[in-house]
Design a protein around this motif. Structure first.
Motif, PDB file in Angstrom:
ATOM      1  N   PRO A   1       3.591  21.301  13.153  1.00 30.72           N
ATOM      2  CA  PRO A   1       2.755  21.971  12.145  1.00 30.72           C
ATOM      3  C   PRO A   1       1.493  22.556  12.767  1.00 30.72           C
ATOM      4  CG  PRO A   1       2.603  19.586  11.910  1.00 30.72           C
ATOM      5  CD  PRO A   1       3.626  19.852  12.975  1.00 30.72           C
ATOM      6  N   VAL A   2       1.091  23.704  12.223  1.00 29.87           N
ATOM      7  CA  VAL A   2      -0.123  24.397  12.654  1.00 29.87           C
ATOM      8  C   VAL A   2      -0.779  24.973  11.402  1.00 29.87           C
ATOM      9  CG1 VAL A   2      -0.993  26.426  13.897  1.00 29.87           C
ATOM     10  CG2 VAL A   2       0.728  24.986  14.957  1.00 29.87           C
ATOM     11  N   THR A   3      -2.115  24.891  11.340  1.00 28.38           N
ATOM     12  CA  THR A   3      -2.853  25.510  10.238  1.00 28.38           C
ATOM     13  C   THR A   3      -3.709  26.640  10.783  1.00 28.38           C
ATOM     14  OG1 THR A   3      -2.887  23.479   8.942  1.00 28.38           O
ATOM     15  CG2 THR A   3      -4.547  25.135   8.396  1.00 28.38           C
ATOM     16  N   LEU A   4      -3.485  27.837  10.248  1.00 24.85           N
ATOM     17  CA  LEU A   4      -4.263  29.011  10.622  1.00 24.85           C
ATOM     18  C   LEU A   4      -5.396  29.169   9.615  1.00 24.85           C
ATOM     19  CD1 LEU A   4      -1.296  31.504  11.193  1.00 24.85           C
ATOM     20  CD2 LEU A   4      -2.443  30.076  12.896  1.00 24.85           C
ATOM     21  N   THR A   5      -6.619  29.346  10.102  1.00 27.29           N
ATOM     22  CA  THR A   5      -7.785  29.545   9.242  1.00 27.29           C
ATOM     23  C   THR A   5      -8.158  31.017   9.240  1.00 27.29           C
ATOM     24  OG1 THR A   5      -8.581  27.320   9.758  1.00 27.29           O
ATOM     25  CG2 THR A   5     -10.188  28.884   8.853  1.00 27.29           C
ATOM     26  N   ALA A   6      -8.266  31.597   8.048  1.00 27.52           N
ATOM     27  CA  ALA A   6      -8.636  33.006   7.935  1.00 27.52           C
ATOM     28  C   ALA A   6     -10.129  33.165   8.176  1.00 27.52           C
ATOM     29  CB  ALA A   6      -8.271  33.538   6.550  1.00 27.52           C
ATOM     30  N   THR A   7     -10.497  34.046   9.090  1.00 25.06           N
ATOM     31  CA  THR A   7     -11.905  34.390   9.296  1.00 25.06           C
ATOM     32  C   THR A   7     -12.224  35.725   8.637  1.00 25.06           C
ATOM     33  OG1 THR A   7     -11.425  35.430  11.429  1.00 25.06           O
ATOM     34  CG2 THR A   7     -12.040  33.091  11.461  1.00 25.06           C
ATOM     35  N   LYS A   8     -11.158  36.453   8.249  1.00 26.35           N
ATOM     36  CA  LYS A   8     -11.295  37.751   7.586  1.00 26.35           C
ATOM     37  C   LYS A   8      -9.966  38.037   6.902  1.00 26.35           C
ATOM     38  CE  LYS A   8     -13.196  40.982  10.111  1.00 26.35           C
ATOM     39  NZ  LYS A   8     -13.425  42.050  11.075  1.00 26.35           N
ATOM     40  N   PHE A   9     -10.012  38.637   5.706  1.00 26.85           N
ATOM     41  CA  PHE A   9      -8.781  39.048   5.016  1.00 26.85           C
ATOM     42  C   PHE A   9      -9.122  40.139   4.022  1.00 26.85           C
ATOM     43  CE2 PHE A   9      -5.386  39.179   1.984  1.00 26.85           C
ATOM     44  CZ  PHE A   9      -4.265  39.002   2.771  1.00 26.85           C
ATOM     45  N   ASN A  10      -8.239  41.161   3.936  1.00 28.10           N
ATOM     46  CA  ASN A  10      -8.473  42.255   3.006  1.00 28.10           C
ATOM     47  C   ASN A  10      -7.177  43.017   2.781  1.00 28.10           C
ATOM     48  OD1 ASN A  10     -10.188  43.916   1.384  1.00 28.10           O
ATOM     49  ND2 ASN A  10     -10.121  45.476   2.979  1.00 28.10           N
ATOM     50  N   CYS A  11      -7.094  43.680   1.642  1.00 26.95           N
ATOM     51  CA  CYS A  11      -6.015  44.623   1.343  1.00 26.95           C
ATOM     52  C   CYS A  11      -6.656  45.975   1.046  1.00 26.95           C
ATOM     53  CB  CYS A  11      -5.207  44.165   0.127  1.00 26.95           C
ATOM     54  SG  CYS A  11      -4.300  42.629   0.398  1.00 26.95           S
ATOM     55  N   TYR A  12      -6.006  47.055   1.473  1.00 26.39           N
ATOM     56  CA  TYR A  12      -6.551  48.389   1.249  1.00 26.39           C
ATOM     57  C   TYR A  12      -5.411  49.399   1.228  1.00 26.39           C
ATOM     58  CZ  TYR A  12      -5.869  49.325   6.247  1.00 26.39           C
ATOM     59  OH  TYR A  12      -5.315  49.515   7.487  1.00 26.39           O
ATOM     60  N   GLU A  13      -5.690  50.566   0.674  1.00 21.32           N
ATOM     61  CA  GLU A  13      -4.725  51.673   0.687  1.00 21.32           C
ATOM     62  C   GLU A  13      -4.858  52.397   2.019  1.00 21.32           C
ATOM     63  OE1 GLU A  13      -2.198  52.715  -1.337  1.00 21.32           O
ATOM     64  OE2 GLU A  13      -2.592  50.820  -2.382  1.00 21.32           O
ATOM     65  N   ASN A  14      -3.828  52.323   2.833  1.00 22.96           N
ATOM     66  CA  ASN A  14      -3.846  52.938   4.154  1.00 22.96           C
ATOM     67  C   ASN A  14      -3.372  54.390   4.042  1.00 22.96           C
ATOM     68  OD1 ASN A  14      -2.630  53.820   6.756  1.00 22.96           O
ATOM     69  ND2 ASN A  14      -3.362  51.814   7.430  1.00 22.96           N
ATOM     70  N   PRO A  15      -4.222  55.349   4.427  1.00 16.76           N
ATOM     71  CA  PRO A  15      -3.845  56.760   4.298  1.00 16.76           C
ATOM     72  C   PRO A  15      -2.740  57.190   5.261  1.00 16.76           C
ATOM     73  CG  PRO A  15      -5.983  56.554   5.370  1.00 16.76           C
ATOM     74  CD  PRO A  15      -5.573  55.177   4.937  1.00 16.76           C
TER      75      PRO A  15
END
Length: 187
Positions: free
Chosen positions: A128-142
């Motif tokens: 097992p491994v736990t990844l910690t988010a330091t940044k996350f976002n969703c956007y409309e990619n042109p």
């Protein structure tokens, strides 16, 4: 008529909780590592061209991640070091051509994941491994004309759990810091 309305309402409820599928963008997805080198400097490298699929639903706070890393994409910036890292002393790329991570649990703050726990399979062993988010976002990619979601994740693993114990007795630490950059395009 009542049955049809009930079935339609249930189908609508069910479909609203189905996570959207995203495919990893290999040009914006990589896994990099850092490891201390005799308390003098830090060795680093990374894997590129990573394949995988993400299921993600911010509203329902659900997600699934399944990625495959081809070990022959290793790049440390030095062909000699790449060769040594690929040898049977370390990653044994010939016998173990892939590393896999499959998520088992996502933790959210609002509608953004903060942690992704899963199983990391490397060198024929799974832990097992736990990844910690330091940044996350969703956007409309042109460029893709589609929604893209992604982030930066970090974790530290004990490499000896996967049988990578080269020079541990000589002072190279067991702990390896991993930094993962992921962007995935909604399908």
């Amino acid at each position: 008529m009542k049955k049809l309305l009930l079935a339609t309402a249930m189908l609508g409820l069910f479909s609203s909780t189905i996570a959207a599928e995203y495919k990893l963008d290999p040009s914006h997805t990589n896994a990099r590592f850092n490891i201390d080198h005799f308390q003098t400097s830090t060795n680093h490298g990374g894997f590129y061209g990573i394949d995988g699929v993400v299921q993600f639903d911010a509203q329902a706070k659900t997600g699934a991640l399944d990625i495959t890393i081809k070990t022959n994409t290793l790049n440390t910036g030095s062909k000699d070091f790449d060769g040594h890292m690929s040898s049977s002393d370390l990653l044994n790329v010939e016998s173990f051509p892939e590393i896999n991570f499959k998520s088992t649990k996502w933790v959210f703050d609002g509608n953004k994941p903060t942690e992704i726990t899963g199983e990391l399979t490397m060198m024929g062993k799974t832990h097992p491994v736990t990844l910690t988010a330091t940044k996350f976002n969703c956007y409309e990619n042109p460029m893709f004309n589609a929604e893209v979601c992604g982030g930066d994740f970090t974790t530290t693993i004990d490499r000896t759990l996967w049988g990578i114990d080269f020079l541990v007795d000589a002072g190279i630490p067991k702990e390896v810091e991993l930094k993962i950059q992921v962007e995935a395009v909604k399908q």
